[in-house]
Write an enzyme that holds these catalytic residues in place. Sequence first.
Site, PDB file in Angstrom:
ATOM      1  N   HIS A   7      -5.978  -7.963  13.614  1.00  0.00           N
ATOM      2  CA  HIS A   7      -4.808  -7.085  13.587  1.00  0.00           C
ATOM      3  C   HIS A   7      -4.441  -6.741  15.031  1.00  0.00           C
ATOM      4  CE1 HIS A   7      -1.974  -4.491  11.621  1.00  0.00           C
ATOM      5  NE2 HIS A   7      -2.557  -3.364  11.954  1.00  0.00           N
TER       6      HIS A   7
ATOM      7  N   CYS B 175      12.784  24.175   3.188  1.00  0.00           N
ATOM      8  CA  CYS B 175      11.759  24.811   2.358  1.00  0.00           C
ATOM      9  C   CYS B 175      10.952  23.728   1.631  1.00  0.00           C
ATOM     10  CB  CYS B 175      12.402  25.720   1.318  1.00  0.00           C
ATOM     11  SG  CYS B 175      13.546  26.902   2.004  1.00  0.00           S
ATOM     12  N   MET B 176       9.947  24.168   0.890  1.00  0.00           N
ATOM     13  CA  MET B 176       9.125  23.198   0.165  1.00  0.00           C
ATOM     14  C   MET B 176       9.975  22.418  -0.847  1.00  0.00           C
ATOM     15  SD  MET B 176       5.598  23.756  -2.003  1.00  0.00           S
ATOM     16  CE  MET B 176       4.663  24.476  -0.678  1.00  0.00           C
TER      17      MET B 176
ATOM     18  N   ARG C 260     -10.814  -0.758  15.408  1.00  0.00           N
ATOM     19  CA  ARG C 260     -10.809   0.042  14.186  1.00  0.00           C
ATOM     20  C   ARG C 260     -11.802  -0.643  13.247  1.00  0.00           C
ATOM     21  NH1 ARG C 260      -5.064   0.893  11.151  1.00  0.00           N
ATOM     22  NH2 ARG C 260      -5.455  -1.302  10.720  1.00  0.00           N
TER      23      ARG C 260
ATOM     24  N   LYS D  77       0.844  -1.202   0.000  1.00  0.00           N
ATOM     25  CA  LYS D  77       0.000   0.000   0.000  1.00  0.00           C
ATOM     26  C   LYS D  77       0.879   1.252   0.000  1.00  0.00           C
ATOM     27  CE  LYS D  77      -0.351  -0.283   5.055  1.00  0.00           C
ATOM     28  NZ  LYS D  77      -1.200  -0.738   6.180  1.00  0.00           N
TER      29      LYS D  77
ATOM     30  N   ARG E  47       1.260 -10.717   7.144  1.00  0.00           N
ATOM     31  CA  ARG E  47       1.105  -9.495   6.338  1.00  0.00           C
ATOM     32  C   ARG E  47       2.297  -8.581   6.617  1.00  0.00           C
ATOM     33  NH1 ARG E  47      -3.585  -9.876   9.335  1.00  0.00           N
ATOM     34  NH2 ARG E  47      -2.992  -8.031  10.521  1.00  0.00           N
TER      35      ARG E  47
ATOM     36  N   TYR F 281      14.335  31.094   5.395  1.00  0.00           N
ATOM     37  CA  TYR F 281      13.145  31.696   6.019  1.00  0.00           C
ATOM     38  C   TYR F 281      13.338  31.892   7.518  1.00  0.00           C
ATOM     39  CZ  TYR F 281      10.395  30.693   1.801  1.00  0.00           C
ATOM     40  OH  TYR F 281       9.905  30.664   0.532  1.00  0.00           O
TER      41      TYR F 281
HETATM   42  C1  PLP Z   1      -0.426  -1.671   6.920  1.00  0.00           C
HETATM   43  C2  PLP Z   1      -0.926  -2.947   7.487  1.00  0.00           C
HETATM   44  C3  PLP Z   1      -0.066  -4.031   7.671  1.00  0.00           C
HETATM   45  C4  PLP Z   1       1.434  -3.943   7.469  1.00  0.00           C
HETATM   46  O1  PLP Z   1       1.997  -3.425   8.634  1.00  0.00           O
HETATM   47  P1  PLP Z   1       3.569  -3.407   8.881  1.00  0.00           P
HETATM   48  O2  PLP Z   1       3.692  -3.036  10.309  1.00  0.00           O
HETATM   49  O3  PLP Z   1       4.151  -2.389   7.979  1.00  0.00           O
HETATM   50  O4  PLP Z   1       4.067  -4.774   8.595  1.00  0.00           O
HETATM   51  C5  PLP Z   1      -0.618  -5.224   8.112  1.00  0.00           C
HETATM   52  N1  PLP Z   1      -1.933  -5.338   8.364  1.00  0.00           N
HETATM   53  C6  PLP Z   1      -2.785  -4.311   8.224  1.00  0.00           C
HETATM   54  C7  PLP Z   1      -4.222  -4.506   8.542  1.00  0.00           C
HETATM   55  C8  PLP Z   1      -2.311  -3.073   7.802  1.00  0.00           C
HETATM   56  O5  PLP Z   1      -3.159  -2.046   7.680  1.00  0.00           O
END
Ligand code: PLP
Length: 388
Positions: free
Chosen positions: A169, A322-323, A141, A47, A228, A274
């Site tokens: 999670h 700066c930007m 969540r 992601k 994951r 700045y």
């Molecule tokens: C982003 C995400 C992950 C990955 O998390 P890391 O800590 O970067 O490994 C895993 N599960 C869910 C639900 C996430 O949103």
Amino acid sequence: MRSSKTKPYITEDERAWIEIDLKNLKHNVKTLRNAMPSNCELMAVVKAEAYGHGMYQIAAYMNQIGVKTFAVATIDEGIQLRHYDILGEILILGHTSPARAMELHKYELTQTLIDYDYARLLNKQNYNIKTHIKVDTGMHRLGFDKADTEKITRVFKMKHIEICGIYTHLCVSDSLEEEDIRFTNMQINGFYELLEKLKEKHIELPKTHIQSSYGLLNYPELKCDYVRAGVLLYGVLSSPNDKTKLHLDLRPVLSLKSRVVLLRVIHKGESVGYGRAFIAHRDSLIAIFPIGYADGFPRNLSCQKSYVLINGHHAPVVGKICMDQLAVDVTNIPDITIGTAATLIGKDENAEITAPVVADNSESITNELLCRLGRRVKIITTDLDGVY
Ligand SMILES: *Cc1c(COP(=O)(O)O)cnc(C)c1O
């Protein structure tokens, strides 16, 4: 082919660039797989442009080396992966409007079911959709309440919903404090209790998953079907001093570089930038780099809160970032000219500044720093054989 360690020749015209080391990515994939139970598969979390590394480069390479399961946050990221010809499972971790059910079906994306009402709405769209059920065991969540066996059971009977996975999670798996371990075990046990109840109802369990990166590092004994993994794939911890149960030999995949466009002498008492936030306390040589907070280099690293590496030496960032530009005090740096490259993240000769350290200096975590890099910065991939 030419190898590219510090000064890739194809970047001579670039303002700032990201170097992606694919051999380190390959090494990390292998290391993570070795740390996982034998039947467990790596779900590569790509992601947010693969945490700023470039979703195309990362996902395409991982597909090539045999990674078959990916996770993204949004449907558009999932569709993008299909446009990149990524094969295999793509799990969307976040909410997708049920109005987009046709696209979920068409692109063979797997949607997370975030609660019962959502599952019902999705089912009503009349497109067969692959899904994973998300269970809330304490993160509060997304997810079905872990106690809601009834509703979860009903989802298994929905006509257009194919359930391929069920997951939860963890919210404090990065901590080894006693109380956090207790909380995490409560989450894990709650998840397994739910699975037992589903089995009692004669439901054939789909694939299960619990751990993200820190879940693997601190609870490696769990036996699930997937891990994951996000931040660890990219070879870094979220914070530099995290204590973890497993210590894996992971290697950073990303480096961030820029080069000097201007050198100027600032006399003692003169200011730079700045707010006149930097006043030279001696006659100084200042280098201007064409990279700023719009490129994701955090503004709160201004005023000596961070440094860059030049020819293996530390040089402090002075004044306000700066930007689009920043200033570095290079008074003590030998051999600096227009065009000299600096490393903002990564290795430079014998010195290294890691993403976790830069993130920590900016009062954030590696994940945020990396995923905000790069909208304007070209990504260059390198591997054993050179640059392409
Ligand atoms: C982003 C995400 C992950 C990955 O998390 P890391 O800590 O970067 O490994 C895993 N599960 C869910 C639900 C996430 O949103």
